[in-house]
Design an enzyme around this catalytic site. Structure first.
Site, PDB file in Angstrom:
ATOM      1  N   LYS A   1      76.683  34.123  63.634  1.00 29.28           N
ATOM      2  CA  LYS A   1      77.569  33.217  62.970  1.00 29.28           C
ATOM      3  C   LYS A   1      76.855  31.643  63.410  1.00 29.28           C
ATOM      4  O   LYS A   1      76.386  31.618  64.497  1.00 29.28           O
ATOM      5  CB  LYS A   1      78.956  33.031  63.083  1.00 29.28           C
ATOM      6  CG  LYS A   1      79.773  32.456  61.973  1.00 29.28           C
ATOM      7  CD  LYS A   1      80.233  33.441  61.037  1.00 29.28           C
ATOM      8  CE  LYS A   1      80.944  32.982  59.854  1.00 29.28           C
ATOM      9  NZ  LYS A   1      81.545  33.782  58.931  1.00 29.28           N
TER      10      LYS A   1
ATOM     11  N   GLY B   1      97.238  36.233  45.247  1.00 26.32           N
ATOM     12  CA  GLY B   1      96.088  35.315  44.894  1.00 26.32           C
ATOM     13  C   GLY B   1      95.352  35.984  43.758  1.00 26.32           C
ATOM     14  O   GLY B   1      94.821  37.160  43.908  1.00 26.32           O
TER      15      GLY B   1
ATOM     16  N   GLY C   1      92.187  34.547  42.991  1.00 24.63           N
ATOM     17  CA  GLY C   1      90.878  33.890  42.927  1.00 24.63           C
ATOM     18  C   GLY C   1      89.746  34.828  42.481  1.00 24.63           C
ATOM     19  O   GLY C   1      89.987  35.814  41.921  1.00 24.63           O
ATOM     20  N   ASN C   2      88.720  34.522  43.148  1.00 28.61           N
ATOM     21  CA  ASN C   2      87.624  35.213  42.860  1.00 28.61           C
ATOM     22  C   ASN C   2      87.698  37.035  43.307  1.00 28.61           C
ATOM     23  O   ASN C   2      87.327  37.721  42.461  1.00 28.61           O
ATOM     24  CB  ASN C   2      86.168  34.816  43.910  1.00 28.61           C
ATOM     25  CG  ASN C   2      85.816  33.509  43.341  1.00 28.61           C
ATOM     26  OD1 ASN C   2      85.810  33.218  42.226  1.00 28.61           O
ATOM     27  ND2 ASN C   2      85.419  32.592  44.317  1.00 28.61           N
ATOM     28  N   VAL C   3      88.433  37.014  44.348  1.00 31.86           N
ATOM     29  CA  VAL C   3      88.608  38.598  44.769  1.00 31.86           C
ATOM     30  C   VAL C   3      90.005  38.897  44.034  1.00 31.86           C
ATOM     31  O   VAL C   3      89.500  40.087  43.707  1.00 31.86           O
ATOM     32  CB  VAL C   3      88.870  38.495  46.479  1.00 31.86           C
ATOM     33  CG1 VAL C   3      89.244  40.048  46.595  1.00 31.86           C
ATOM     34  CG2 VAL C   3      87.477  38.195  47.209  1.00 31.86           C
TER      35      VAL C   3
ATOM     36  N   TYR D   1      91.447  38.190  41.310  1.00 31.13           N
ATOM     37  CA  TYR D   1      91.044  38.657  39.833  1.00 31.13           C
ATOM     38  C   TYR D   1      90.350  39.638  39.525  1.00 31.13           C
ATOM     39  O   TYR D   1      90.869  40.583  38.870  1.00 31.13           O
ATOM     40  CB  TYR D   1      90.873  37.355  39.218  1.00 31.13           C
ATOM     41  CG  TYR D   1      91.244  37.345  37.684  1.00 31.13           C
ATOM     42  CD1 TYR D   1      92.359  36.653  37.715  1.00 31.13           C
ATOM     43  CD2 TYR D   1      90.662  38.100  36.725  1.00 31.13           C
ATOM     44  CE1 TYR D   1      93.110  36.396  36.151  1.00 31.13           C
ATOM     45  CE2 TYR D   1      91.140  38.138  35.466  1.00 31.13           C
ATOM     46  CZ  TYR D   1      92.457  37.125  35.234  1.00 31.13           C
ATOM     47  OH  TYR D   1      92.983  37.199  33.875  1.00 31.13           O
TER      48      TYR D   1
HETATM   49  P1  NAD Z   1      89.482  32.096  46.109  1.00 34.83           P
HETATM   50  O1  NAD Z   1      89.688  30.590  46.660  1.00 34.83           O
HETATM   51  O2  NAD Z   1      88.666  32.175  45.029  1.00 34.83           O
HETATM   52  O3  NAD Z   1      91.019  32.542  45.879  1.00 34.83           O
HETATM   53  C1  NAD Z   1      92.115  32.235  46.563  1.00 34.83           C
HETATM   54  C2  NAD Z   1      93.272  32.248  45.539  1.00 34.83           C
HETATM   55  O4  NAD Z   1      94.225  32.211  46.231  1.00 34.83           O
HETATM   56  C3  NAD Z   1      93.191  31.074  44.575  1.00 34.83           C
HETATM   57  O5  NAD Z   1      93.512  31.349  43.185  1.00 34.83           O
HETATM   58  C4  NAD Z   1      94.325  30.097  45.150  1.00 34.83           C
HETATM   59  O6  NAD Z   1      94.966  29.292  44.168  1.00 34.83           O
HETATM   60  C5  NAD Z   1      95.345  31.158  45.590  1.00 34.83           C
HETATM   61  N1  NAD Z   1      96.208  30.772  46.645  1.00 34.83           N
HETATM   62  C6  NAD Z   1      96.154  29.834  47.645  1.00 34.83           C
HETATM   63  N2  NAD Z   1      97.223  29.563  48.258  1.00 34.83           N
HETATM   64  C7  NAD Z   1      98.265  30.721  47.735  1.00 34.83           C
HETATM   65  C8  NAD Z   1      99.554  31.010  47.830  1.00 34.83           C
HETATM   66  N3  NAD Z   1     100.162  30.229  48.876  1.00 34.83           N
HETATM   67  N4  NAD Z   1     100.083  31.898  47.296  1.00 34.83           N
HETATM   68  C9  NAD Z   1      99.295  32.648  46.414  1.00 34.83           C
HETATM   69  N5  NAD Z   1      97.817  32.361  46.037  1.00 34.83           N
HETATM   70  C10 NAD Z   1      97.338  31.578  46.751  1.00 34.83           C
HETATM   71  O7  NAD Z   1      89.027  33.044  47.440  1.00 34.83           O
HETATM   72  P2  NAD Z   1      88.313  34.304  47.465  1.00 34.83           P
HETATM   73  O8  NAD Z   1      86.842  34.375  47.463  1.00 34.83           O
HETATM   74  O9  NAD Z   1      89.076  35.187  46.358  1.00 34.83           O
HETATM   75  O10 NAD Z   1      88.997  35.105  48.679  1.00 34.83           O
HETATM   76  C11 NAD Z   1      90.226  35.337  48.832  1.00 34.83           C
HETATM   77  C12 NAD Z   1      90.297  35.838  50.537  1.00 34.83           C
HETATM   78  O11 NAD Z   1      89.501  36.959  50.618  1.00 34.83           O
HETATM   79  C13 NAD Z   1      90.102  34.690  51.425  1.00 34.83           C
HETATM   80  O12 NAD Z   1      90.867  35.107  52.618  1.00 34.83           O
HETATM   81  C14 NAD Z   1      88.614  35.044  51.889  1.00 34.83           C
HETATM   82  O13 NAD Z   1      88.116  34.704  53.052  1.00 34.83           O
HETATM   83  C15 NAD Z   1      88.676  36.468  51.851  1.00 34.83           C
HETATM   84  N6  NAD Z   1      87.492  37.193  51.503  1.00 34.83           N
HETATM   85  C16 NAD Z   1      86.731  37.042  50.441  1.00 34.83           C
HETATM   86  C17 NAD Z   1      85.572  37.409  50.256  1.00 34.83           C
HETATM   87  C18 NAD Z   1      84.487  37.258  48.832  1.00 34.83           C
HETATM   88  O14 NAD Z   1      83.683  38.098  48.616  1.00 34.83           O
HETATM   89  N7  NAD Z   1      84.904  36.192  48.127  1.00 34.83           N
HETATM   90  C19 NAD Z   1      84.850  38.295  51.011  1.00 34.83           C
HETATM   91  C20 NAD Z   1      85.457  38.670  52.261  1.00 34.83           C
HETATM   92  C21 NAD Z   1      86.931  38.052  52.482  1.00 34.83           C
END
Ligand code: NAD
Length: 371
Positions: A81, A181, A183-185, A187
């Protein structure tokens, strides 16, 4: 405390590189935790660290986590990292990231970087101008693009494995899943769950996303405070860290916790508590490894189909974790660490740790780079 003492306390890392370039204002630390399985891979964070020690401890902790994640995912990657000390809102420049890229390049493939909190694909393009040892670059450069659909597919496999383990069910049809949540994951995950005919309840602080998911799939929505206590089979945290804590743990009605969020347990003891409560916890870093698998495929020459196929391995990885938990009579969070450590020890003995990885067949990036 001296730097070597700090390193000893946070994981006995192989190498820690302090990167300094006064002309461009670069102060960065690259930590290589372990390369027994392969080159150390992990993203570059940029943040306003209050002290240099805070940045050092963060990079040591995160790089060690990457060793465990890669090992548990069955990948031939080590853990690394980087952190850049600075304000991501005001201090990002082309020169800074190119200077950083030159430090990454000087490690000759021992460390491979990617975007992370505080950095974006844009800055990784600058890094890529100086080194081929960067992943998560745009598709036009031979990169794999957005990892989240792959992370979500891995989480789906994790839910299938957990449901099989806990309820003996081979299908998610009718299984009640509460997703925190969208978000990206999250949805992408609910899209997969809808196809599997699971019964899904959703929440997000962003009401637009909630409305969209409910309109598209006919899901039920609850408030962000209610999601933990929804009467369901699987609670799937896909938003924040530390959602399993002293306050929330007693409210959980689900018999399985399995989601994509990082660092779901506020403390390791909450993993023990879930175990004692008879709730099956799918360890987060094993469950959400699909994005890392996707990046690994990028290193070999990217194929979206192969990346998606690879994420199916999350199912067996979790089944192995559950078997170790039963074997050793420990919580699944402890079992995941043991599985990762065992693989590093056994495979690491076969492959002697060495200083350069330039002969690895990481073709695409190099071909593009040399064009
Ligand atoms: P993102 O920011 O796209 O989505 C997060 C979502 O959570 C958002 O829609 C946000 O509005 C919502 N949110 C925030 N606070 C909230 C709450 N208190 N209650 C309900 N919803 C809430 O992030 P992401 O990329 O979808 O990642 C989500 C999680 O997965 C994170 O912890 C990230 O570290 C982990 N992660 C993501 C990936 C990846 O490929 N994107 C890979 C490994 C781990």
């Amino acid at each position: 405390m001296g730097s070597f003492e700090v390193i000893a306390k946070h994981g006995e890392h192989e190498q820690v590189v302090f990167c300094n370039n006064k002309d461009v204002g670069l102060k960065a630390i690259i930590a290589i935790h372990n390369t027994a399985l392969g080159p150390a891979l992990g993203g570059t964070r940029m943040g306003n660290y209050k002290t240099e020690d805070e940045a050092l401890i963060d990079v040591l902790r995160l790089s060690k986590g990457m060793s465990y994640k890669a090992s548990a995912a069955g990948l031939n990657l080590g853990g690394g990292k980087a952190v850049i000390i600075g304000d991501p809102k005001t201090q990002k420049t082309e020169a800074l990231f190119r200077a950083f890229g030159r430090f990454v390049n000087s490690l000759n493939g021992r460390y491979i970087t990617a975007e992370d909190v505080g950095t974006t694909v844009r800055e990784m393009e600058y890094v890529f101008m100086e080194t081929p040892w960067v992943t998560g670059i745009p598709k036009t450069f031979g990169g794999s693009g957005d990892p989240s659909p792959y992370t979500a597919h891995g989480v789906l496999m994790g839910i299938k494995a957990s449901v099989k383990e806990k309820f003996g069910a081979d299908s998610l049809k009718g299984i009640r899943v509460a997703v925190q949540g969208l978000g990206n994951v999250g949805y992408h995950l609910v899209e997969y769950l809808a196809k599997e005919q699971a019964v899904v309840t959703v929440t997000d602080i962003d009401q637009e996303r909630v409305k969209k998911a409910c309109a598209q799939f006919g899901f039920k929505a609850v408030s962000t405070d209610e999601i933990v206590s929804v009467d369901c089979d699987v609670f799937s945290p896909c938003a924040l860290g530390a959602v399993i804590n002293d306050q929330s743990i007693r409210q959980i009605k689900a018999k399985v916790v399995c989601g994509g969020a990082n660092n779901q347990l506020a403390e390791a003891r909450h993993g023990d508590m879930l175990n004692e409560m008879g709730i099956l916890y799918a360890p987060d870093y094993v469950t959400n490894a699909g994005g890392l698998m996707n990046v690994f495929v990028e290193l070999e020459g990217y194929s979206p189909d192969r990346a998606l196929d690879k994420t199916v391995e999350v199912y067996n990885n979790l089944m192995n974790v559950f078997a170790i938990a039963k074997r050793d009579r420990v919580g699944t969070h402890t079992a995941a660490d043991r599985m990762a450590e065992e693989r590093i020890a056994v495979i690491g003995k076969l492959k002697q740790t060495h200083q350069g990885f330039s002969s690895r067949p990481f073709s695409t990036l190099r071909e593009v780079k040399n064009r």
